[in-house]
Design an enzyme around this catalytic site. Structure first.
Site: not given
Ligand SMILES: O=P(O)(O)O[C@H]1[C@H](O)[C@@H](O)[C@H](O)[C@H](O)[C@@H]1OP(=O)(O)O
Length: 936
Positions: A854
């Site tokens: 993801c």
């Molecule tokens: O590991 P991810 O699912 O890409 O992390 C996302 C998460 O799903 C989302 O809910 C959160 O708001 C953040 O955007 C997370 O991405 P980060 O790259 O900021 O860790």
């Protein structure tokens, strides 16, 4: 011994720094005996029994407990013998509503962990009153003290033991008294027993009851003697690429009330940094060489010369930028992990985000041990460059369309033709020195006067020269020659020439409008179109002379009269009879020397012309829309580098775990490997751009082939050769492993991979895309990749041996699964996670390499891999159906993935809020208390 709490450490499997770990001061500690690569120690916590009513420990300890049943968890801490401080190591899951909880989460210390017989383990039992607050803690709580009420847990009792006591105990089992914080009162008992992965719990039937959704369920721990997995798993070589493992242990009941044991492991890889460094070096080499060739294009008319100057200044800047990035990366010696929070860092752009091997090792009664690997990594994407204008898929298409329709400043060559020009240039660069070497070897054989050696040298020389001649058999070279001719001073044509080639450019999927083009190479009165043919043919002719001469020399040597030379294809030699005469034996070298010189000269002339003309083609590619086109190449390189690092990691791991599987080796050699990517990106906002980057990055992996070579030293890190259109990754194996490979692989056969990507957005952003946006990107990616998967399957069925296929078909209904996948893709259902489950199952059945991605490979990925693990346990290992959710919760709450979150953002919380989770498909929601606002 007084126990001091470690002030700031967060609970987790942090290893002591090596120096500290090995620094045992004046003490001598006893290492634990174990086989290499096996965990040092694994134990489970048997029944915890808290003393009931009249002497109710909880009565004295926590008043509110009287009114409700306990929700218990055990926290495991370690006291290193050289120190007086205590480090939190791990926790069990919370077992709800019982005084005699049975924990499914065990404890495992990987082989790298500094643990000795003298190491003390402390078990602290808590009652969790408010789950939503419990795991959100971010600092260590003082031992022997009740945590503040707002944290949501109450201390119940503690016990401690030395590792040596456990190992030397009868049956390797300790029943320890749980005591109050002052160490006085006994409040219960906790059982600790050592686990060996090769054994299911010993002894006769041992009935344990536990409450499952209100029902009592009898669990039977039985003795069986399953095959040890250590042989398969004993791959010390993998330690060269995998680093900092985090290990977790669970036991889950099977549907026939037996225990299965699960070891979960998550490791980072030094390939995260090694592959980008290799690749950037290769790009620098390739680009320096191209820049040099552009400089050596010779005299050009002012228009083209200015263009060249402009291109060169930008290209030089680009090389400098790559060099700077390489310098920065080279400072990161020993790094093996780029955290999600660093994904936008410029100097780390080429490094994949949060790359890990996620491994599940299942040891279940009556079944063979099994390993399930998934590589988890952030979607390969150019975060620093941003996604304002979309990602590669869109950008490349737009760029190509615009370039095609922008006329007269330069000549349009299709991407296929440009790729072909690069390929021919690369072939020339490889073949010319090779031919020169073989020509020298021929002369050497001649001077030794050895007919056999002469024949075999001639054979090699002929083969390589034929390849060389063949490389130019393309209309592209002719049209490029003419184009370059017209670009020379005084060589101006009325209209710029347009390329014409065998693969005349056609609009991809008919989307591009037709370009202005001429139907044939334009006539130019001074241009001798046949000159190239003559130069080119001269190489073949001079080879024929050499063949004829060798014939005659050998014939003369065996005493027969010269009967006129024959070229290899039986044609009469083109040279006049008196030019090649039979001479006495000592003249062999002298006879051949001038012919070899002629061959080299002819070849030099061809190389010179072809190189310049094809470099001129490359100049056209670079000339359009500077510096954007170079930025696009940079973006593609960045995304590819991240994708390749993951792929090489996956390939090496797969190779090691399947090295003893003949069917796998056969498949690797005859079919190649399927590499399946599960994408969880949404088709909304920035993630559209990420998905567009990812789709191109993964598709570009088709350009990679692997070659397995024998490691000649301790340096076993892979080496990358080739160029942008065609890479070869050389994977080194130690002699012992290399020897076991099939002959063709040992001889350097190239091994291919077939990447496929299926994406299903699952979060709240995807809900928006479905309601108000556009999901067509996801739909077309899934459709296109389904076709690729089907092609691979077809190839697999055709190329694998019939015996294998008939057995394979009996075991697996691949056709049915593919059909089902197809229907699901066609169905266009919202958040259709079935697509991912089916694609993953197909990949596993086809013995492929699995990836889950993801944006950061942290939150959604963690939900997905834990779900996949539990689904495998249910479908393949008879996990008791009542324990599916509990197993899932155990893995998400205390498993490797929460450690992944911790190591990325220094906080044990999945970055989801309630609102987001409402939009998630049901089984992708983490347990209460494990998610919340996190500073990502
Ligand atoms: O590991 P991810 O699912 O890409 O992390 C996302 C998460 O799903 C989302 O809910 C959160 O708001 C953040 O955007 C997370 O991405 P980060 O790259 O900021 O860790």
């Amino acid at each position: 011994m007084e126990i001091k709490e470690e002030g700031t450490s967060e609970e987790g499997q942090h290893f002591l720094p090596t120096a500290q770990a090995n620094d045992t001061g004046d003490f001598q500690f006893t290492s634990i005996q174990k086989t290499p690569d096996e965990p040092q120690l694994e134990f489970i916590l048997g029944a915890v029994q808290l003393v009931p009513t009249h002497s109710d420990p909880c009565k004295d300890l926590v008043a509110p407990v009287r009114d409700r049943k306990l929700n218990t968890l055990v926290q495991i801490s370690v006291i290193h013998p050289a120190e007086q401080s205590l480090t939190r190591y791990s926790s069990t899951e919370i077992v709800e509503g019982t005084r005699d909880p049975l924990f499914l989460t065990g404890v495992t210390f990987p082989s790298e962990y500094p643990i000795y017989e003298e190491t003390k383990i402390k078990l602290t039992v808590y009652d969790v009153k408010d789950k939503s607050h419990d795991t959100v803690r971010t600092s260590v709580l003082p031992e022997h003290k009740d945590p503040p009420p707002e944290v949501g847990r109450s201390f119940l009792g503690y016990a401690s033991f030395k590792v040596g006591e456990l190992l030397k105990s009868k049956e390797k089992l300790l029943a320890l008294s749980l005591r109050t914080s002052d160490g006085g009162k006994v409040v219960g008992i906790i059982e600790v027993s050592v686990v060996k992965m090769g054994e299911i719990e010993d002894g006769g039937a041992d009935h344990i009851t536990t409450e499952v959704q209100g029902q009592k369920c009898a669990l039977v721990c039985e003795c069986t003697a399953p095959e040890s997995v250590s042989g398969k798993d004993n791959l010390p070589f993998l330690n060269a690429v995998l680093k900092n493992p985090v290990c977790k242990l669970y036991r889950f009941p099977t549907s026939d009330n037996k225990w299965m044991r699960i070891r979960e492991q998550m490791s980072e890889s030094i390939l995260s940094f090694h592959i980008p460094k290799e690749l950037i070096s290769l790009h620098i080499k390739e680009d320096l060489c191209r820049n040099q060739e552009i400089k050596e294009l010779g005299e050009l008319s002012p228009h083209w010369d200015n263009l060249r100057k402009n291109v060169l200044s930008h290209c030089d800047q680009m090389v400098n930028m790559y060099q700077d990035i390489l310098t920065e990366l080279s400072k990161e010696t020993g790094s093996s992990f780029k955290s999600s929070s660093s994904k936008g860092e410029k100097t780390l752009e080429f490094v994949p985000v949060n790359l890990h091997l996620q491994r599940m090792h299942v040891h279940s009664p009556h079944l063979k041990d099994a390993l399930y690997d998934v590589i988890t990594v952030g979607a390969p994407a150019a975060h620093f460059q941003g996604f304002k204008n979309g990602g590669l898929r869109k950008l490349l298409h737009r760029f190509e369309t615009e370039r095609r329709n922008t006329g007269y400043q330069f000549i349009y060559y299709s991407p296929e033709n440009t790729a072909k020009a690069k390929e021919v240039l690369s072939n020339i660069n490889q073949l010319q020195p090779l031919i020169a070497t073989h020509a020298d070897l021929l002369l050497n054989s001649a001077s030794q006067h050895s007919p056999d050696s002469l024949k075999s040298s001639l054979k090699m020389l002929s083969e390589k020269t034929e390849l060389f001649v063949h490389a130019f058999k393309d209309q592209l070279v002719r049209s490029a020659l003419l184009a370059l001719y017209t670009a020379r001073p005084g060589g101006v044509l009325k209209k710029p020439p347009s390329p014409k080639s065998n693969t005349e450019e056609s609009s991809p999927q008919g989307q591009l409008p037709p370009m202005r083009r001429q139907d044939s190479i334009p006539h130019h009165s001074d241009y001798d179109e046949e000159e190239w043919d003559r130069v080119w043919a001269s190489v073949g002719k001079s080879l024929n002379c050499i063949i004829a001469m060798v014939d005659r020399l050998i014939e003369g040597d065996v005493g027969s009269e010269g009967s006129g030379g024959h070229s290899k294809d039986g044609e009469k030699d083109p040279l006049p009879a008196d030019s090649i005469t039979c001479h006495p034996r000592e003249d062999w070298y002298e006879q051949l020397y001038p012919l070899i010189l002629t061959l080299k000269d002819c070849m030099g002339e061809v190389v010179n012309r072809a190189k310049q003309s094809l470099t001129f083609v490359l100049l056209q590619e670079l000339a359009y829309s500077l510096p954007q086109c170079l930025m696009l190449t940079l973006r593609r390189d960045i995304v590819f580098s991240q994708a390749l690092a993951g792929l090489v990691c996956g390939f090496i791991i797969k190779l090691h775990t399947s090295l003893r599987d003949p069917a796998f080796l056969e498949q690797l050699q005859t079919v190649g490997l399927i590499v399946q990517y599960e994408g969880l990106l949404s088709t909304y906002s920035d993630e559209i751009g990420m998905l567009e980057d990812m789709a191109v990055g993964i598709s570009d992996l088709k350009k990679v082939a692997f070659k397995i070579i024998e490691a000649k030293s301790n340096d076993v890190l892979p080496v990358i050769t080739g160029r942008r259109e065609h890479y070869v990754v050389e994977v080194k194996l130690p002699a012992r492993m290399f020897e076991s490979l099939p002959l063709q692989i040992k001889e350097g056969q190239l091994l291919h991979v077939y990447p496929v990507l299926f994406n299903v957005g699952i979060n709240e952003q995807q809900t928006l895309a479905e309601r108000f946006g556009d999901v067509s990107l996801q739909e077309s990616i899934n459709q296109e990749n389904f076709e690729l998967l089907k092609e691979y399957y077809k190839m697999f069925m055709e190329k694998m041996p019939p015996d294998y296929i008939s057995h394979f078909q009996e075991q697996n209904d691949l056709k049915g699964l593919l059909e089902n996948l197809h229907q699901n893709i066609q169905a266009k259902k919202r958040k259709n996670v079935e697509i991912m489950w089916l694609a993953a199952t197909i990949c596993r059945k086809l013995n492929g390499i699995r990836f889950t991605c993801c944006k950061s490979a942290k939150d959604r990925t963690s939900m997905s891999v834990t779900l996949e693990q539990c689904s495998i346990l249910r479908d393949e290992h008879q996990l008791h159906k009542d324990f599916f959710i509990r197993a899932l919760d155990c893995m998400r709450r205390e498993g490797c993935r929460i450690e992944n979150v911790l190591k990325n953002i220094k906080c044990r919380k999945y970055a989801f809020n309630m609102l987001q989770l409402m939009a998630f498909p049901k089984y992708y929601r983490p347990p209460e208390g494990t998610y919340g606002k996190a500073d990502t």
